[in-house]
Design a protein around this motif. Structure first.
Motif, mmCIF file in Angstrom:
data_model
loop_
_atom_site.group_PDB
_atom_site.id
_atom_site.type_symbol
_atom_site.label_atom_id
_atom_site.label_comp_id
_atom_site.label_asym_id
_atom_site.label_seq_id
_atom_site.Cartn_x
_atom_site.Cartn_y
_atom_site.Cartn_z
ATOM 1 N N UNK A 94 0.842 -1.193 0.000
ATOM 2 C CA UNK A 94 0.000 0.000 0.000
ATOM 3 C C UNK A 94 0.877 1.243 0.000
ATOM 4 N N UNK A 95 0.361 2.304 -0.583
ATOM 5 C CA UNK A 95 1.127 3.547 -0.649
ATOM 6 C C UNK A 95 1.264 4.146 0.737
ATOM 7 N N UNK A 96 2.486 4.569 1.042
ATOM 8 C CA UNK A 96 2.770 5.169 2.351
ATOM 9 C C UNK A 96 3.037 6.662 2.189
ATOM 10 N N UNK A 97 2.500 7.434 3.129
ATOM 11 C CA UNK A 97 2.770 8.874 3.150
ATOM 12 C C UNK A 97 4.078 9.138 3.891
ATOM 13 N N UNK A 98 4.331 8.386 4.947
ATOM 14 C CA UNK A 98 5.597 8.488 5.680
ATOM 15 C C UNK A 98 5.792 7.221 6.487
ATOM 16 N N UNK A 99 7.051 6.890 6.721
ATOM 17 C CA UNK A 99 7.405 5.676 7.453
ATOM 18 C C UNK A 99 8.364 6.062 8.570
ATOM 19 N N UNK A 100 8.133 5.500 9.771
ATOM 20 C CA UNK A 100 8.878 5.894 10.964
ATOM 21 C C UNK A 100 9.405 4.680 11.713
ATOM 22 N N UNK A 101 10.599 4.819 12.260
ATOM 23 C CA UNK A 101 11.213 3.787 13.093
ATOM 24 C C UNK A 101 11.802 4.457 14.334
ATOM 25 N N UNK A 102 12.109 3.658 15.320
ATOM 26 C CA UNK A 102 12.764 4.188 16.515
ATOM 27 C C UNK A 102 14.255 3.865 16.466
ATOM 28 N N UNK A 103 15.054 4.800 16.930
ATOM 29 C CA UNK A 103 16.471 4.527 17.150
ATOM 30 C C UNK A 103 16.521 3.582 18.345
ATOM 31 N N UNK A 115 17.133 6.828 8.520
ATOM 32 C CA UNK A 115 17.695 5.872 9.478
ATOM 33 C C UNK A 115 18.627 4.878 8.786
ATOM 34 N N UNK A 116 19.391 4.179 9.615
ATOM 35 C CA UNK A 116 20.223 3.071 9.168
ATOM 36 C C UNK A 116 19.687 1.808 9.822
ATOM 37 N N UNK A 117 19.667 0.730 9.062
ATOM 38 C CA UNK A 117 19.092 -0.525 9.526
ATOM 39 C C UNK A 117 20.180 -1.586 9.638
ATOM 40 N N UNK A 118 20.050 -2.396 10.681
ATOM 41 C CA UNK A 118 20.982 -3.497 10.896
ATOM 42 C C UNK A 118 20.168 -4.772 10.958
ATOM 43 N N UNK A 119 20.591 -5.755 10.183
ATOM 44 C CA UNK A 119 20.018 -7.106 10.256
ATOM 45 C C UNK A 119 21.122 -8.000 10.781
ATOM 46 N N UNK A 133 16.967 -0.304 13.981
ATOM 47 C CA UNK A 133 17.354 0.917 13.279
ATOM 48 C C UNK A 133 18.012 1.885 14.253
ATOM 49 N N UNK A 134 18.857 2.728 13.694
ATOM 50 C CA UNK A 134 19.523 3.798 14.443
ATOM 51 C C UNK A 134 19.586 5.026 13.554
ATOM 52 N N UNK A 138 27.410 5.141 11.887
ATOM 53 C CA UNK A 138 28.418 4.691 12.864
ATOM 54 C C UNK A 138 27.792 3.767 13.917
ATOM 55 N N UNK A 139 26.638 4.150 14.436
ATOM 56 C CA UNK A 139 25.950 3.300 15.409
ATOM 57 C C UNK A 139 25.503 1.986 14.771
ATOM 58 N N UNK A 140 25.093 2.052 13.500
ATOM 59 C CA UNK A 140 24.670 0.838 12.798
ATOM 60 C C UNK A 140 25.836 -0.133 12.655
#
Length: 178
Positions: A94-103, A115-119, A133-134, A138-140
């Motif tokens: 679905x179309x997203x207007x904005x996407x948010x994650x927490x550090x 953000x930067x994502x780590x798997x 995510x961070x 550098x934190x990632x």
């Protein structure tokens, strides 16, 4: 029949009350919308211990791993695990207007695009996906623990990688890859 209801005092009071209702109505109208996509400038609110994940229907209990997005229709989607959100996005398209994650380190909201994502299989997340995510690279890199199988990516890279089948979401207990 002029009595109290025809008195100038009653008429002034009725006019004041009517004017107050007009002001209240206008304030409600402004507060409830009409602002286009202004809602997308802020993350959807998540009430920890109360709101339910859009993907797994479990209560969101850890804000540092929570994520959310707004659809272009103004609907909020909330998740207890970033990896769960990514899987949901892949299925729903679905179309997203904005996407948010927490550090994960600070608990602060970050736009997913910033953000930067780590798997990393060594990272513990609510649904066992190992995706966090961070706010900065550098934190990632620090969270990747120099493990060869750990991935450090931007939002676009992780979404594109999942869509292309190049990045596989690991799923914890109760989840399955589809």
């Amino acid at each position: 029949m002029s009595g109290v209801f025809g008195s100038p005092a009653f008429t002034r009071r009725r006019t004041a009350v009517g004017g107050l209702w007009v002001i209240v109505f206008c304030l409600l109208l402004v507060a409830c919308g009409g602002g286009g996509e202004d809602f997308a400038n802020d993350p959807p609110e998540i009430v920890v211990g109360q709101d339910v994940c859009s993907g797994c229907n479990m209560i969101i209990n850890d804000i540092n791993h929570a994520a959310a997005y707004w659809t272009t229709a103004g609907e909020a989607r909330r998740f207890d695990d970033i990896g769960g959100m990514l899987g949901f996005m892949q299925k729903r398209q679905e179309e997203r207007a904005s996407t948010w994650v927490h550090d994960v380190n600070t608990g602060e909201w970050v736009r997913a695009e910033d953000a930067w994502f780590v798997m990393n299989a060594g990272l513990v997340t609510p649904m066992g996906t190992g995706v966090v995510s961070v706010a900065n690279e550098e934190d990632a890199r620090a969270l990747a623990f120099d493990q060869p199988e750990a991935l450090v990516m931007t939002f676009d890279e992780i979404v594109t990688g999942i869509a292309a089948g190049e990045v596989k979401l690991q799923m914890g207990p109760g989840l399955k890859e589809e």
